[in-house]
Write a protein that holds these residues in place. Structure first.
Motif, PDB file in Angstrom:
ATOM      1  N   PHE A  26     -15.278   1.442  10.780  1.00 54.65           N
ATOM      2  CA  PHE A  26     -13.847   1.124  10.726  1.00 54.65           C
ATOM      3  C   PHE A  26     -13.186   1.804   9.521  1.00 54.65           C
ATOM      4  CE2 PHE A  26     -14.555  -3.247  12.927  1.00 54.65           C
ATOM      5  CZ  PHE A  26     -14.464  -2.649  14.160  1.00 54.65           C
ATOM      6  N   ARG A  27     -13.947   1.901   8.428  1.00 56.20           N
ATOM      7  CA  ARG A  27     -13.406   2.539   7.220  1.00 56.20           C
ATOM      8  C   ARG A  27     -13.462   4.062   7.300  1.00 56.20           C
ATOM      9  NH1 ARG A  27     -13.818  -0.424   1.833  1.00 56.20           N
ATOM     10  NH2 ARG A  27     -14.129   1.628   0.927  1.00 56.20           N
ATOM     11  N   GLY A  28     -14.026   4.570   8.403  1.00 53.65           N
ATOM     12  CA  GLY A  28     -14.165   6.023   8.532  1.00 53.65           C
ATOM     13  C   GLY A  28     -15.331   6.560   7.736  1.00 53.65           C
ATOM     14  N   GLU A  29     -16.319   5.685   7.449  1.00 54.54           N
ATOM     15  CA  GLU A  29     -17.481   6.123   6.672  1.00 54.54           C
ATOM     16  C   GLU A  29     -18.723   6.157   7.555  1.00 54.54           C
ATOM     17  OE1 GLU A  29     -17.948   3.980   2.979  1.00 54.54           O
ATOM     18  OE2 GLU A  29     -15.771   3.825   2.739  1.00 54.54           O
TER      19      GLU A  29
ATOM     20  N   LYS B 114      -8.517  -1.136   9.870  1.00 55.32           N
ATOM     21  CA  LYS B 114      -7.363  -0.825   9.021  1.00 55.32           C
ATOM     22  C   LYS B 114      -5.995  -1.189   9.597  1.00 55.32           C
ATOM     23  CE  LYS B 114      -9.629   2.813   6.446  1.00 55.32           C
ATOM     24  NZ  LYS B 114      -9.637   4.240   6.117  1.00 55.32           N
ATOM     25  N   THR B 115      -5.894  -2.294  10.283  1.00 55.63           N
ATOM     26  CA  THR B 115      -4.602  -2.641  10.883  1.00 55.63           C
ATOM     27  C   THR B 115      -3.567  -3.100   9.866  1.00 55.63           C
ATOM     28  OG1 THR B 115      -5.570  -4.778  11.333  1.00 55.63           O
ATOM     29  CG2 THR B 115      -5.487  -3.245  13.172  1.00 55.63           C
ATOM     30  N   PHE B 116      -4.019  -3.489   8.668  1.00 59.26           N
ATOM     31  CA  PHE B 116      -3.038  -3.882   7.651  1.00 59.26           C
ATOM     32  C   PHE B 116      -2.365  -2.661   7.026  1.00 59.26           C
ATOM     33  CE2 PHE B 116      -5.238  -7.920   7.931  1.00 59.26           C
ATOM     34  CZ  PHE B 116      -4.245  -8.846   7.689  1.00 59.26           C
ATOM     35  N   ASP B 117      -2.981  -1.491   7.178  1.00 64.22           N
ATOM     36  CA  ASP B 117      -2.380  -0.277   6.575  1.00 64.22           C
ATOM     37  C   ASP B 117      -0.966  -0.031   7.096  1.00 64.22           C
ATOM     38  OD1 ASP B 117      -5.261  -0.023   6.026  1.00 64.22           O
ATOM     39  OD2 ASP B 117      -4.717   1.942   5.239  1.00 64.22           O
ATOM     40  N   PRO B 118      -0.788   0.080   8.447  1.00 66.92           N
ATOM     41  CA  PRO B 118       0.578   0.344   8.923  1.00 66.92           C
ATOM     42  C   PRO B 118       1.546  -0.801   8.657  1.00 66.92           C
ATOM     43  CG  PRO B 118      -0.938   0.073  10.778  1.00 66.92           C
ATOM     44  CD  PRO B 118      -1.766   0.133   9.550  1.00 66.92           C
ATOM     45  N   LEU B 119       1.045  -2.035   8.721  1.00 64.46           N
ATOM     46  CA  LEU B 119       1.953  -3.170   8.522  1.00 64.46           C
ATOM     47  C   LEU B 119       2.468  -3.199   7.079  1.00 64.46           C
ATOM     48  CD1 LEU B 119       3.202  -5.675   9.856  1.00 64.46           C
ATOM     49  CD2 LEU B 119       1.216  -6.997   9.110  1.00 64.46           C
ATOM     50  N   LEU B 120       1.561  -3.078   6.124  1.00 63.29           N
ATOM     51  CA  LEU B 120       1.993  -3.066   4.721  1.00 63.29           C
ATOM     52  C   LEU B 120       2.731  -1.774   4.387  1.00 63.29           C
ATOM     53  CD1 LEU B 120      -1.111  -4.702   3.035  1.00 63.29           C
ATOM     54  CD2 LEU B 120       1.196  -5.605   3.065  1.00 63.29           C
TER      55      LEU B 120
ATOM     56  N   TYR C  96      -9.007  -4.212   1.308  1.00 62.66           N
ATOM     57  CA  TYR C  96      -9.770  -5.080   2.207  1.00 62.66           C
ATOM     58  C   TYR C  96     -10.961  -5.683   1.453  1.00 62.66           C
ATOM     59  CZ  TYR C  96      -7.101  -2.772   5.891  1.00 62.66           C
ATOM     60  OH  TYR C  96      -6.084  -2.285   6.681  1.00 62.66           O
ATOM     61  N   LEU C  97     -11.057  -6.999   1.474  1.00 68.21           N
ATOM     62  CA  LEU C  97     -12.089  -7.701   0.709  1.00 68.21           C
ATOM     63  C   LEU C  97     -12.773  -8.740   1.599  1.00 68.21           C
ATOM     64  CD1 LEU C  97      -9.900  -8.290  -2.451  1.00 68.21           C
ATOM     65  CD2 LEU C  97     -11.755  -6.629  -2.243  1.00 68.21           C
ATOM     66  N   VAL C  98     -14.022  -9.010   1.323  1.00 69.31           N
ATOM     67  CA  VAL C  98     -14.949  -8.279   0.495  1.00 69.31           C
ATOM     68  C   VAL C  98     -15.893  -7.448   1.370  1.00 69.31           C
ATOM     69  CG1 VAL C  98     -14.938 -10.009  -1.362  1.00 69.31           C
ATOM     70  CG2 VAL C  98     -16.652 -10.184   0.437  1.00 69.31           C
ATOM     71  N   HIS C  99     -15.715  -7.565   2.677  1.00 69.97           N
ATOM     72  CA  HIS C  99     -16.654  -6.898   3.581  1.00 69.97           C
ATOM     73  C   HIS C  99     -16.476  -5.373   3.540  1.00 69.97           C
ATOM     74  CE1 HIS C  99     -17.788 -10.616   6.085  1.00 69.97           C
ATOM     75  NE2 HIS C  99     -17.216 -10.999   4.971  1.00 69.97           N
ATOM     76  N   GLN C 100     -17.558  -4.698   3.330  1.00 67.25           N
ATOM     77  CA  GLN C 100     -17.627  -3.227   3.232  1.00 67.25           C
ATOM     78  C   GLN C 100     -16.896  -2.672   2.019  1.00 67.25           C
ATOM     79  OE1 GLN C 100     -16.222  -4.143   6.715  1.00 67.25           O
ATOM     80  NE2 GLN C 100     -18.299  -4.898   6.888  1.00 67.25           N
TER      81      GLN C 100
ATOM     82  N   ASN D 276      -4.327  -7.762  -1.954  1.00 65.58           N
ATOM     83  CA  ASN D 276      -5.697  -8.152  -1.594  1.00 65.58           C
ATOM     84  C   ASN D 276      -5.677  -8.833  -0.232  1.00 65.58           C
ATOM     85  OD1 ASN D 276      -6.856  -7.406  -4.103  1.00 65.58           O
ATOM     86  ND2 ASN D 276      -6.352  -9.389  -5.009  1.00 65.58           N
ATOM     87  N   ILE D 277      -6.508  -8.357   0.683  1.00 63.69           N
ATOM     88  CA  ILE D 277      -6.606  -8.986   2.006  1.00 63.69           C
ATOM     89  C   ILE D 277      -8.027  -9.493   2.189  1.00 63.69           C
ATOM     90  CG2 ILE D 277      -6.455  -8.630   4.514  1.00 63.69           C
ATOM     91  CD1 ILE D 277      -3.741  -8.286   3.263  1.00 63.69           C
ATOM     92  N   MET D 278      -8.202 -10.801   2.225  1.00 59.80           N
ATOM     93  CA  MET D 278      -9.534 -11.365   2.438  1.00 59.80           C
ATOM     94  C   MET D 278      -9.762 -11.532   3.946  1.00 59.80           C
ATOM     95  SD  MET D 278      -8.096 -12.619  -0.425  1.00 59.80           S
ATOM     96  CE  MET D 278      -8.403 -12.906  -2.135  1.00 59.80           C
TER      97      MET D 278
END
Ligand code: SF4
Length: 490
Positions: A94-97, A217-223, A232-236, A209-211
């Motif tokens: 999801f993080r593109g890694e 990454k759906t919070f990227d476009p919204l924010l 994004y916390l804390v997973h990955q 901070n998004i727990m």
């Protein structure tokens, strides 16, 4: 109750938040009785299945990049390592890694260790983990066995920290410690804030901070609509991202159940405010969430513009979905506050929420702000819920609750539960990935998925015609809460 970082152990939810695992009544009664934490945490005298708060503690600490998690317990307690590994690999994509495996080891306590103590074995395992994985931090999670024999894990981890020169973090949540499995999340966050979060070196007013459970990454476009960005916390997350949690405009979460302990700790220790709005599930709650962020960022006008234009953008498709779903009666099944998010989505899609089942209920949250009183916000949105049940995921109770209510649809989080309504011929929508459902686009996403589930109605009817549930007529005609601890004077 404030967060006490001097104490290596978290205070369990039953004591901190007055959490309960059994209730039957209306939503309004639950809100009313939760004031002043008047409800007692009663258990069931019969449980078909259970969950372990220790596993919930291990989940977040297994998901941080470049670290190793050691479970100090018998090897059976490591049963979820495979699941943690799957979640980590999926989250990295999801993080593109590049997907990678977690570093996880069990100390494999045996009967001999139970008699003579397991501290030496733990120290040896920490050295082994350090040599094998070259981690930048190591977590040690306790278990029922290490808790019962009283191994001094804190002394071992502090000693190893000096020896190895990296953080070694004790996370204490033995499975028997709390009836509320989400106490485990708090234990993990407690260890993280105690040892990995660094003091702020700069004021970062652009990051929120998004727990949550993944870094989809759906919070990227919204924010991004407000010129802000998520952490994004804390997973990955990386250790740098973990360390920088103290530098943020605000902390928010995908669900109060998951995130308020960490948010409270960051607010108390570093002054990062917890966002005082419901999480962005459904149109109205997304409006409130953006408005509150706009207020904190000094972008009130911009927030109003964004809300108006986003509402306009989704209106045609939302109206179409609402027409198709109008009048359908729905139940939600989810871990406490996330069910309220599902109800908010359902209500915005035109569904009628007739009942809810929460796996536990927190009578208060760590930051006791009225704006994040999740159940109260939910009832304010969906109206009265005449059947609100708190039940620790017991299928035998769910069967009777659904038999009584006969909903048209079930919305569920947690994989195995939707099989129960399916066997009863009730279509159910399972939410595997919370982040897909946030914001305006998340609402449309949920609507499309629900329509798809309803189109497959014959599929569940076929399942129901062939499935046989194992319950007797006596049970089917009994009160779903017959086995509650105080029933029948037992
Ligand atoms: S910590 Fe306790 S409850 Fe959890 S898996 Fe191990 S023995 Fe079972």
């Amino acid at each position: 109750m404030s967060v006490d970082l001097q104490n290596p152990e978290v205070v369990i939810r039953e004591r901190r938040l007055g959490s309960i695992v059994a209730f039957s009544g209306t939503g309004a009664e639950l809100v009313e009785k939760s004031r002043g934490q008047r409800l007692e945490c009663q258990a069931n005298r019969f449980n078909q299945c259970g969950d372990c708060s220790g596993q919930r503690a291990m989940l977040p600490i297994s998901q941080i990049q470049d670290t190793v998690m050691i479970n100090h317990g018998p090897v059976g307690c490591a049963g979820d390592f495979g699941l943690f590994n799957w979640q980590f690999r999926r989250g990295l994509t999801f993080r593109g890694e590049r997907p990678r495996d977690i570093g996880a080891i069990s100390t494999n306590l045996t009967e001999r260790d139970i008699v003579y103590g397991g501290a030496e074995k733990l120290a040896k395992t920490i050295r082994e983990a350090h040599g094998r994985y070259k981690p930048r931090a190591i977590f040690v999670a306790s278990s029922c066995a290490s808790g019962i024999i009283g191994d001094d894990i804190e002394e071992v981890v502090n000693g190893m920290e000096l020896e190895l020169g990296i953080p070694v973090v004790g996370v204490y949540c033995e499975g028997f410690k709390s009836k509320i499995w989400t106490t485990g999340f708090d234990a993990a966050y407690h260890g993280i804030v105690r040892k990995l979060v660094k003091g702020p070196v700069e004021i970062d007013k652009k990051t929120v901070n998004i727990m949550g459970f993944t870094s989809l990454k759906t919070f990227d476009p919204l924010l991004g609509l407000l010129g802000l960005k998520p952490r994004y916390l804390v997973h990955q997350a990386t250790l740098e991202e973990i360390g920088q949690m103290s530098q943020a405009l605000a902390s928010s979460h995908i669900c109060e159940t998951l995130g308020t302990y960490l948010a409270r700790a960051l607010e108390q220790e570093y002054g990062v405010p917890e966002l005082r709005a419901p999480p962005p599930f459904g149109q109205d709650w997304t409006d409130q969430w953006l408005r509150e962020l706009g207020r904190l960022a000094g972008l009130e006008e911009k927030a109003e513009e964004v809300i108006a234009s986003e509402r306009k953008r989704i209106e045609p498709e939302l109206n179409e979905i609402r027409e198709k779903l109008a009048g359908l009666r729905v139940w939600t099944l989810a871990g406490a506050a996330f069910g309220h998010n599902l109800a908010s989505i359902a209500s915005d899609l035109g569904l009628k929420v007739i009942g809810m089942l929460a796996f536990h209920h927190d009578q208060t949250f760590d930051n006791d702000y009225e704006e994040i009183n999740s159940l109260k916000n939910c009832l304010g949105k969906v109206g009265s819920v005449n059947r609100y049940a708190v039940c620790n995921k017991q299928p035998y109770q769910l069967v009777n609750l659904l038999n009584e209510a006969k909903p048209d649809l079930v919305l569920a989080r947690h994989g195995y539960l939707p099989t129960v309504p399916a066997k009863m011929g009730i279509p159910s929508y399972f939410v595997p990935e919370t982040n897909q459902h946030i914001g305006y686009d998340g609402l449309l996403f949920a609507g499309r998925k629900i329509l798809k589930v309803l189109r497959g109605g014959n599929f569940v009817k076929n399942i129901a015609s062939r499935a046989k549930l194992p319950y007797t007529d006596w049970w089917r005609n009994s009160d779903p809460f017959y086995f509650r601890e105080t029933s029948h004077g037992l």
